[in-house]
Design an enzyme around this catalytic site. Structure first.
Site, PDB file in Angstrom:
ATOM      1  N   CYS A  59     -16.174   1.954   1.056  1.00  0.00           N
ATOM      2  CA  CYS A  59     -14.989   1.130   1.363  1.00  0.00           C
ATOM      3  C   CYS A  59     -14.553   1.290   2.812  1.00  0.00           C
ATOM      4  CB  CYS A  59     -13.855   1.490   0.418  1.00  0.00           C
ATOM      5  SG  CYS A  59     -13.403   3.229   0.479  1.00  0.00           S
ATOM      6  N   GLN A  65     -10.206  -4.024  -2.718  1.00  0.00           N
ATOM      7  CA  GLN A  65     -11.486  -3.561  -2.188  1.00  0.00           C
ATOM      8  C   GLN A  65     -12.618  -3.942  -3.137  1.00  0.00           C
ATOM      9  OE1 GLN A  65     -12.275  -1.751   0.814  1.00  0.00           O
ATOM     10  NE2 GLN A  65     -14.320  -2.331   0.137  1.00  0.00           N
ATOM     11  N   ARG A  99     -13.585  -8.481   2.634  1.00  0.00           N
ATOM     12  CA  ARG A  99     -12.163  -8.272   2.304  1.00  0.00           C
ATOM     13  C   ARG A  99     -11.373  -9.528   2.659  1.00  0.00           C
ATOM     14  NH1 ARG A  99     -10.075  -3.113   2.022  1.00  0.00           N
ATOM     15  NH2 ARG A  99      -8.267  -4.228   1.251  1.00  0.00           N
ATOM     16  N   ARG A 112       0.870  -1.180   0.000  1.00  0.00           N
ATOM     17  CA  ARG A 112       0.000   0.000   0.000  1.00  0.00           C
ATOM     18  C   ARG A 112       0.903   1.224   0.000  1.00  0.00           C
ATOM     19  NH1 ARG A 112      -5.192   1.586   3.660  1.00  0.00           N
ATOM     20  NH2 ARG A 112      -6.055   0.164   2.106  1.00  0.00           N
ATOM     21  N   HIS A 140      -7.589   0.624  -6.149  1.00  0.00           N
ATOM     22  CA  HIS A 140      -7.757  -0.196  -4.940  1.00  0.00           C
ATOM     23  C   HIS A 140      -8.480  -1.492  -5.343  1.00  0.00           C
ATOM     24  CE1 HIS A 140      -7.829  -1.317  -0.884  1.00  0.00           C
ATOM     25  NE2 HIS A 140      -8.659  -0.441  -0.351  1.00  0.00           N
ATOM     26  N   ASP A 153     -17.122   7.470  -1.186  1.00  0.00           N
ATOM     27  CA  ASP A 153     -15.844   7.376  -0.463  1.00  0.00           C
ATOM     28  C   ASP A 153     -15.534   8.778   0.066  1.00  0.00           C
ATOM     29  OD1 ASP A 153     -13.361   6.549   0.480  1.00  0.00           O
ATOM     30  OD2 ASP A 153     -12.402   6.509  -1.493  1.00  0.00           O
TER      31      ASP A 153
HETATM   32  N1  NVA Z   1      -9.869   6.849  -1.188  1.00  0.00           N
HETATM   33  C1  NVA Z   1      -9.479   6.434   0.143  1.00  0.00           C
HETATM   34  C2  NVA Z   1      -9.699   4.963   0.305  1.00  0.00           C
HETATM   35  C3  NVA Z   1      -9.324   4.406   1.641  1.00  0.00           C
HETATM   36  C4  NVA Z   1      -9.538   2.926   1.740  1.00  0.00           C
HETATM   37  C5  NVA Z   1      -8.019   6.782   0.348  1.00  0.00           C
HETATM   38  O1  NVA Z   1      -7.221   6.556  -0.564  1.00  0.00           O
HETATM   39  O2  NVA Z   1      -7.686   7.305   1.419  1.00  0.00           O
HETATM   40  N1   CP Z   2     -11.117   0.051   2.828  1.00  0.00           N
HETATM   41  C1   CP Z   2      -9.854  -0.044   3.211  1.00  0.00           C
HETATM   42  O1   CP Z   2      -8.941  -0.349   2.434  1.00  0.00           O
HETATM   43  O2   CP Z   2      -9.645   0.192   4.544  1.00  0.00           O
HETATM   44  P1   CP Z   2      -8.261   0.400   5.288  1.00  0.00           P
HETATM   45  O3   CP Z   2      -7.702   1.725   4.835  1.00  0.00           O
HETATM   46  O4   CP Z   2      -8.603   0.377   6.735  1.00  0.00           O
HETATM   47  O5   CP Z   2      -7.329  -0.720   4.902  1.00  0.00           O
END
Ligand code: NVA
Ligand code: CP
Length: 314
Positions: free
Chosen positions: A272, A140, A300, A110, A137, A232
């Protein structure tokens, strides 16, 4: 070659790289794995396998579901923060990839830039899984598709409306929905719509799957007759300084009862997570009877177990 053999050893960087048949196979396996888990049956095809999990951004769901998942499959997960890795002090991605390939059976990462994940995958000799970048992502969305299928009994023919920032979720949902025969619509302020290059690539895919992709600034047009409503956060990880400005810009894109009056009556609400109640969605909607966010988050675990079984098994 069967789907399982075909996917073995592959990277999972974006959903563009997977066929409809492969995604269908993964979703079917996720369903079986979930059923086994619920029945308390042990299923350990990844005995002795080690998954490295590199995190340059925070996580609750991704970290815990991957770590619990690999353990339940008989392997072990190593949490690797870039604060501790030499990667965080400037060691090249290519060297990191080659070295970790000698120790591990797979890497989940990540981070910010999609190109960094691609570089890691290029130099690693083991599968690399995208656990979220600024652009995509995909893990997800695997869980999201599993959830929609569980509740609605199908995917093809449904309409998914994503209202909000044209971010990683918007991109991955657009690709995932299109691959699975769903119509996709999205609405955001003009400067926050999904990236043109990704929309164009997805539009070409929609021609093949006979679906539609609608990109608009009008949230009512986007949500009209949708079966699944998704949103989101307005400011993603790394955009914290834009939070206040975005709250102003996105105010009319909030998912609330009024906007939802334009969706189908039996709509599903998805997110998400983490969510900001009172911003992108009201508390009554996310905590209401149409919301499947908890089931979605649980999936997940099951969806990623399917992914790991397919990519990492011998
Ligand atoms: N769009 C959000 C998703 C988190 C799972 C981010 O990138 O922070
Ligand atoms: N939805 C998701 O990826 O959550 P986290 O940021 O907690 O991993």
């Amino acid at each position: 070659m069967d789907q399982h053999t075909q996917m073995k050893g592959k990277d999972f960087l974006t959903l563009f790289d997977y066929t409809t048949e492969e995604l269908t196979y993964l979703l079917e396996l996720a369903k079986e794995i979930k059923a086994k888990h619920k029945a308390g049956q042990s299923y350990q095809p990844l005995k002795g396998k080690v998954l490295g999990m590199i995190f340059e951004k925070s996580s609750t769901r991704t970290r815990v579901s991957f770590e619990a998942g690999i353990y339940q499959l008989g392997g072990i997960g190593l949490f690797l923060s870039t604060n501790d890795l030499q990667l965080g002090r400037g060691e090249p991605i290519s060297d990191t990839a080659k070295i970790l390939s000698g120790y591990l059976d797979g890497i989940m990462i990540r981070t910010y830039a999609q190109k960094d994940v691609e570089e890691l995958a290029e130099h690693a000799s083991i599968p690399v899984i995208n656990g979220l970048t600024d652009d995509f992502h995909p893990c997800q969305v695997l869980a999201d598709l599993q959830t929609i299928e569980e509740v609605k009994g199908k995917l093809a023919g449904l309409k998914l409306a994503y209202i909000g920032d044209g971010n990683n979720m918007a991109h991955s949902l657009m690709v995932g929905a299109t691959k699975m025969g769903m119509d996709f619509s999205t609405a955001a302020p003009q400067d926050y719509l999904p990236q043109d290059a990704i929309v164009q690539k997805a539009q070409a895919l929609a021609q093949e799957t006979g679906t539609t992709i609608t990109v608009t600034t009008d949230p009512i047009a986007a949500i009209k007759d949708a079966d699944v409503i998704y949103t989101d956060v307005w400011a993603s990880m790394g955009q914290e300084s834009e939070q206040a400005a975005r709250e102003q810009l996105f105010a009319s894109y909030q998912i609330n009862e009024e906007l939802l009056s334009h969706a189908k009556e039996d709509y599903l609400f998805m997110h998400c997570l983490p969510a900001h109640r009172g911003e992108e969605v009201t508390a009554d909607v996310i905590d209401g009877e149409h919301s499947v966010v908890v089931q979605e988050a649980e999936n997940r675990l099951h969806a990623q177990k399917a992914l790991m079984v397919v990519l990492l098994s011998d």
